[in-house]
Design an enzyme around this catalytic site. Structure first.
Site, mmCIF file in Angstrom:
data_model
loop_
_atom_site.group_PDB
_atom_site.id
_atom_site.type_symbol
_atom_site.label_atom_id
_atom_site.label_comp_id
_atom_site.label_asym_id
_atom_site.label_seq_id
_atom_site.Cartn_x
_atom_site.Cartn_y
_atom_site.Cartn_z
ATOM 1 N N ASN A 178 -12.268 -3.494 1.352
ATOM 2 C CA ASN A 178 -11.044 -3.683 2.311
ATOM 3 C C ASN A 178 -11.418 -3.953 3.839
ATOM 4 O O ASN A 178 -12.028 -5.071 4.066
ATOM 5 C CB ASN A 178 -10.295 -2.554 2.259
ATOM 6 C CG ASN A 178 -9.043 -2.506 3.241
ATOM 7 O OD1 ASN A 178 -8.252 -3.586 3.204
ATOM 8 N ND2 ASN A 178 -8.677 -1.617 3.883
ATOM 9 N N GLU A 179 -11.378 -3.002 4.373
ATOM 10 C CA GLU A 179 -11.977 -3.134 5.931
ATOM 11 C C GLU A 179 -13.473 -2.617 5.921
ATOM 12 O O GLU A 179 -13.668 -1.637 6.491
ATOM 13 C CB GLU A 179 -11.142 -2.403 6.996
ATOM 14 C CG GLU A 179 -9.760 -3.331 7.219
ATOM 15 C CD GLU A 179 -8.917 -2.764 7.987
ATOM 16 O OE1 GLU A 179 -8.848 -1.467 8.454
ATOM 17 O OE2 GLU A 179 -7.766 -3.355 8.537
ATOM 18 N N GLU A 230 0.935 -1.388 -0.085
ATOM 19 C CA GLU A 230 0.101 -0.195 -0.115
ATOM 20 C C GLU A 230 1.050 1.505 0.028
ATOM 21 O O GLU A 230 2.189 1.209 0.730
ATOM 22 C CB GLU A 230 -0.920 -0.026 1.362
ATOM 23 C CG GLU A 230 -1.698 1.203 1.341
ATOM 24 C CD GLU A 230 -2.758 1.235 2.484
ATOM 25 O OE1 GLU A 230 -2.570 0.497 3.371
ATOM 26 O OE2 GLU A 230 -3.821 1.905 2.363
ATOM 27 N N CYS A 251 -6.457 0.969 3.431
ATOM 28 C CA CYS A 251 -7.628 1.976 3.275
ATOM 29 C C CYS A 251 -7.549 2.816 2.016
ATOM 30 O O CYS A 251 -8.604 3.617 1.759
ATOM 31 C CB CYS A 251 -7.421 2.830 4.452
ATOM 32 S SG CYS A 251 -7.481 2.115 5.992
#
Ligand code: AHR
Length: 651
Positions: free
Chosen positions: A374-375, A49, A240
């Site tokens: 993602n989360e 990332e 993120c």
């Protein structure tokens, strides 16, 4: 009476001694007769990332910050002098800004600009650097010229070249510099040297020597460090940043492909996520974009694993709903996912396959996995994921889909999402855990009791976080111990990726991280070596390993797992001893024939739990290798206190 008492004491002390011996020595049985589940080649991988200046200012080898003048403050990273104006009708539609340099009207007043780079512009003695610029004559003159200089921290130029611009049309000009000395904190300066005016756009400086020698390439030492891990899977681009703080700033892969000058700049949320690690000059140029990610995966022999936005901006940073795409309006997002599969795998005659081919890769990238979201958490996630799944399953049943179990390793969201992922029949569920040592040690048995019938596990982000957030030996040893649980449960754990991967010493936001770097050098953390030992010794099949029929998940500090490598014809034993005592392990391999075999022993150990590999001492704790013999179907090994060990028995 006295004799009886003495006798009792003697017996007790013998018993105590025996129990001590028992605690120190363990009989371990490895079932060689019946190899267990295959270990997927995706088992140990990496997650990339653009955090901690991992891409721009890191792996992406560009040295100029804000090379296209398209940061919101157009001159961020630049100092200007004389007559310099920013204009916005440049040749690249998505990055329209450029600068005009004009003669000041007085020969002693200079016009030009200088760039500060990422924490300085760093060059190495005798290395070559490619300077390039898009330019045009902006006056009635036939030619205009300028001088490019490398300037050291004491403001002394130490290398200069002249460039003549000979056209009123935009053209790319380039030259190669050889650095006369090493400079960590230099800058690049441009002096306008003629009398009219010149327009400059996309001012770039790259080392000639990049990973695989590619222009627009990757920093060689950092890419090599990734390659050296032998990663089986490569997850990108986040994290993120896939979600974005708002949907406008989510990672849109389509902006990251095509001509590099025309890739639309995006903000990087890590510039402001932590106000105590604030970096207002941190943006995503996408110079390292999806094409380069796929190429890197191919170079490393890893399965590419892109993650796409599911129509939800970061749920941490937004309350419910306002930053979500309505379920009925997901069309564009779903199409982006389908187009991505076409970009990776489509024929050269398909729209997106052609983009890939035009960029230099007509052959498909052979994408097999796609992460959606993602989360994420709450019902808003599965209801959106379902829409993606229907479309992807219909058009691309060959693609394995990865769903999320949220940002926590347990708890309400996790408990809600796992059954939802089962209901939706995703292929793998992504789990994230950044936890302390104790959690990792206790968690070595985490997957022993997982349901074998549902989706497989992808430990997509994990790292042991000690209190002081260091990449210390204790954290690495805890991860090594925990990872024996990955291996033992290879029937259900199919992928794992440590996170984050990179951190610039001058610009990090998050730690611990696997690889630390400055502009010149990089340091592999002790955690890196744990990952590397697993990556290089993954094996192809699990061998059941037990003491008294129970797996070794921390009894007297011992964590152990074993694998068979059918291709290399090896038995691989992994043993972590987290206690401060040495332990003797008596292995018996059931079904192994008599004979004498060579064994390689690699050990990672330190008496100092808090020690780290640093720039001053990069090899404080690194693997050391020895050899020995194994005979018949037994093997006795003495395991040093606080150590991680890999034994490879050549069959
Ligand atoms: O790895 C750093 C961050 O941790 C990732 O971006 C995110 O997915 C997680 O919260």
């Amino acid at each position: 009476m006295r004799t009886t008492k003495l006798l009792a004491i003697a017996i007790l002390s013998i018993l105590l001694n025996l129990s001590h011996i028992n605690a120190q020595s363990k009989n371990v049985v490895v079932d060689f007769k019946k190899p267990g589940a295959p270990i997927q080649n995706t088992m140990y991988g990496i997650f990339f990332e653009d955090i901690n200046y991992g891409a721009d200012g890191g792996l992406y080898a560009e040295k100029i910050k804000n090379r296209s003048f398209d940061f919101p403050q157009n001159l961020m990273g630049w100092n200007i002098f004389g007559k310099v104006t920013v204009k916005n009708d440049g040749p690249f539609q998505n990055n329209p800004n450029y600068v005009r340099l004009a003669h000041s009207g007085h020969d002693h007043k200079h016009t030009g600009l200088e760039n500060e780079g990422f924490f300085g512009i760093t060059v190495e003695k005798d290395a070559e650097y490619r300077f390039s610029v898009w330019a045009r004559v902006a006056s009635d003159n036939a030619n205009e010229s300028f001088r490019v200089e490398l300037v050291d921290r004491d403001n002394h130029p130490f290398g200069a070249e002249n460039i003549t611009i000979d056209s009123k049309e935009w053209k790319k000009y380039q030259l190669v510099f050889k650095a006369r000395k090493t400079e960590m904190k230099g800058k690049l300066r441009i002096f306008f040297t003629s009398k009219g005016a010149v327009d400059l756009e996309h001012i770039s400086l790259f080392p000639v020597e990049t990973w695989k020698g590619r222009e627009n390439g990757l920093r060689k030492d950092l890419a090599q460090a990734l390659y050296d891990l032998k990663p089986g899977v490569f997850r990108f681009p986040g994290g993120c940043i896939v979600e974005g703080t708002d949907l406008e700033t989510r990672y849109d892969w389509k902006n990251s492909v095509g001509q590099v000058e025309n890739r639309k700049l995006n903000e990087n949320r890590w510039h402001y996520t932590f106000t105590n690690r604030f970096n207002p000059d941190y943006f995503q140029t996408y110079g390292l974009g999806f094409y380069e990610y796929f190429l890197l995966a191919e170079d490393m022999g890893s399965e590419p694993l892109p993650i796409v936005n599911v129509g939800l901006a970061c749920q941490y940073q937004n309350g419910c709903c306002e930053a979500h795409v309505a379920v009925g309006d997901l069309h564009e997002y779903v199409q982006d996912a389908l187009d991505l599969i076409e970009f990776a795998n489509g024929s050269v005659t398909s729209k997106w396959g052609k983009v890939r081919a035009d960029m230099g890769h007509p052959a498909p990238f052979n994408l097999k996995f796609l992460g959606v979201g993602n989360e994420q958490w709450g019902p808003e996630y599965p209801e959106r994921l379902e829409v993606f799944m229907k479309a992807i399953r219909t058009k691309h049943p060959e693609i394995k889909i990865i769903g999320s179990s949220g940002p926590q390793s347990e708890g309400k969201d996790f408990e809600y999402l796992w059954p939802e992922m089962k209901r939706l029949k995703v292929d793998l569920v992504d789990e994230h855990y950044y936890r302390p040592e104790k959690w990792f040690l206790e968690g070595a048995a985490r997957y022993d009791s997982y349901d074998r019938k549902g989706p497989k596990v992808f430990a997509g982000e994990y790292a042991c976080h000690p209190r002081n957030r260091k990449n210390n030996f204790e954290s690495a040893l805890s991860e090594a111990a925990f990872m024996t649980g990955f291996e033992r449960n290879a029937d259900i754990v199919h992928m794992t990726t440590y996170a984050p991967l990179f951190a610039h010493v001058d610009g990090w936001q998050w730690r611990p991280d696997l690889i630390w770097f400055d502009n010149l050098k990089s340091v592999k953390s002790i955690n890196y070596y744990v990952q590397q030992l697993y990556g290089h010794n993954a094996g192809t099949h699990v061998l059941k390993t037990s003491e008294n029929k129970v797996p070794l998940t921390g009894q007297e500090g011992i964590y152990a797992s074993s694998a068979l490598d059918k291709k290399k014809n090896e038995i691989i034993l992994k043993i972590a001893n987290v206690s401060s005592e040495k332990r003797t392990l008596n292995y018996t391999f059931t079904g192994l024939k008599k004979g004498e075999r060579k064994v390689t022993h690699t050990i990672l150990t330190s008496a100092d739990a808090d020690i780290e590999n640093t720039f001053e001492n990069p090899n404080a704790v690194v693997p050391s290798i020895g050899s020995m013999l194994q005979k018949d179907n037994t093997f006795e090994v003495e395991i040093a206190p606080r150590s991680f060990n890999v034994y490879v028995i050549k069959l």
